[in-house]
Each structure stands twice: as C-alpha cells, then as structure tokens.
Design a protein around this motif. Structure first.
Motif: not given
Length: 247
Positions: A140, A143, A148-149
């Motif tokens: 994971e 976020k 990560t974006s």
C-alpha cells in the motif's frame, strides 16, 4: 532559476547558496566579462539563492514554472505547500505527527525510501524504479504522500511519463504494511538500491509497544540487518482527536 545576463556582474555570491551546486562562472568570449549561469537541467527550483537575496544586482529570476517543471519547486521549496497533502517541502508528515494521526498503528510499520539530498538531488525516474520494485508485492503506497499522486499506474508502479526526467532536492516513496511483510519489502529495496543514481536510504517507522519494546528493531535483529534507531517526539501537538491514537 535563471540569471539575467543583462544584470549579472559575475561576483559569484549566489553560488554558495545553491543547494545543487549548479551555478557556474562562464565567459562568453575570450577577454569578456565573467558572469554566472544556472544549469537549469540540474536546478531543482528550491529558490534558496533567491530568498537569501544573495545577488547585489537582482539578477536572479524565477521564471513561472509550468507542468511538469513545476514538480521541482513543489518538492524542493520548503515554502511551497503540496495541494494534495497541505504539507510543505517533501509533502509528507510520516512519523512526525503519528501521536495524533495514528497513521502507523500497532502491528504495522511504515517503510520509506528516501531519495536525494542537497548537491545530488534525485530524478523522479529513480523514484519510479523504487515504486516498480515494490508494486509486485501489492504494498500500500501511502496516499498522504504527494509522490503517490504522480503514479500513472499504482499496480505497476509506473509514474506519469512526463515527470520522469524532473529533478527534485529529495523525495520519499512511502508504504504502510503489516510488520510480518517488512522483510520481503526490505529485500526488494535491497535489490533496487544498486539502480538508484543518488543517495538512497530506508526508514522503518514503528510504534513502541506497551512493554516498551520496539517490534521493528526485533525484526531487524532477526534479519541481521544494520540499523540506527532514532526517536522523534513532538511536543505540543495538542489534544488527541482520533480514537485509539493514544494506545
């Protein structure tokens, strides 16, 4: 960052403030005036030289940055806030506010790969290499981390193609995982480390257990991995709002 050749007197006072060491003396012609010039491909748009007001003739100029060049300043200028996380600098709070966010819960660890530092910086192509090394493990990706974006495909770890050659002062690939999966993630980071063309370090973030042991340290000892334990305590974060955050 650019230096206006019509204003530069070649004093070189800006050079000592350059975090990337990418301001050089140049002479256009033999016998001509020495001036300073920024290697814009290496410059990360941190604006340290500009904020320091180092230039006596105001020759330093920051051109408006358009995508994807705008990524450089967003990650490298500590006064710029990421729109995704509302956090300035590298854009992630990681362990710093865990006492109130409970981002890393008991039984979990945060594993972060930090790329780049002053003078070296890091190309986002290197960040992609780390993402792609970890993506097959179905980890994971955090976020609340602006890097990560920039993922085009979280399943493969591919970043958006147009940002790959952009350079930043530093950035962090950040994951959260159950502690029992930490060893395989560290193994994957070991393999990709040799492909990174900059400084590459790994952080493991772990909460202290009720018996004051540190589960991540025990895991590292079992794996005979070298480590340098550090602690961060933020005073004055205020009242806890998240249920369980104080456990």
């Amino acid at each position: 960052m650019r230096i206006n050749p019509g204003k530069c007197i070649g004093c070189g006072q800006c050079r000592v403030f350059c975090t990337m060491g990418c301001i050089a003396f140049v002479r256009k012609e033999k016998g001509g005036q020495v001036q300073c010039r920024v290697d814009e491909d290496e410059c990360v748009d941190c604006e340290v030289c500009l904020r320091a007001k180092a230039c006596p003739t105001d020759a330093l100029e920051q051109p408006p940055a358009v995508w994807p060049r705008s990524v450089r300043g967003t990650f490298s200028n500590p006064l710029v806030t990421h729109k995704e996380t509302k956090v300035p600098g590298r854009g992630t709070e990681e362990i710093k506010t865990n006492d109130v966010t409970n981002r890393y819960k008991h039984g979990y660890v945060g594993i972060s790969a930090e790329l780049g530092r002053p003078v070296l910086g890091a190309r986002l192509r290197d960040a992609e290499r780390v993402f792609m090394a970890l993506a097959p493990l179905a980890v994971e990706f955090e976020k609340q981390n602006p890097l990560t974006s920039l993922l085009a495909d979280p399943a493969t770890g591919k970043l958006k193609e147009d940002v790959l050659d952009e350079k930043v002062l530093s950035c962090i690939v950040e994951t959260v995982a159950p502690i029992e999966r930490a060893a395989e993630i560290l193994d994957a980071l070991d393999k990709v480390a040799g492909e990174i063309e900059s400084v590459f370090s790994v952080d493991i973030i772990s909460r202290v257990a009720d018996d004051l042991s540190v589960p991540a340290l025990e895991m590292l000892k079992r794996g005979k991995r070298p480590y340098a334990p550090n602690g961060k305590i933020n005073i004055g974060l205020g009242r806890l709002f998240i249920k369980g955050a104080g456990c």
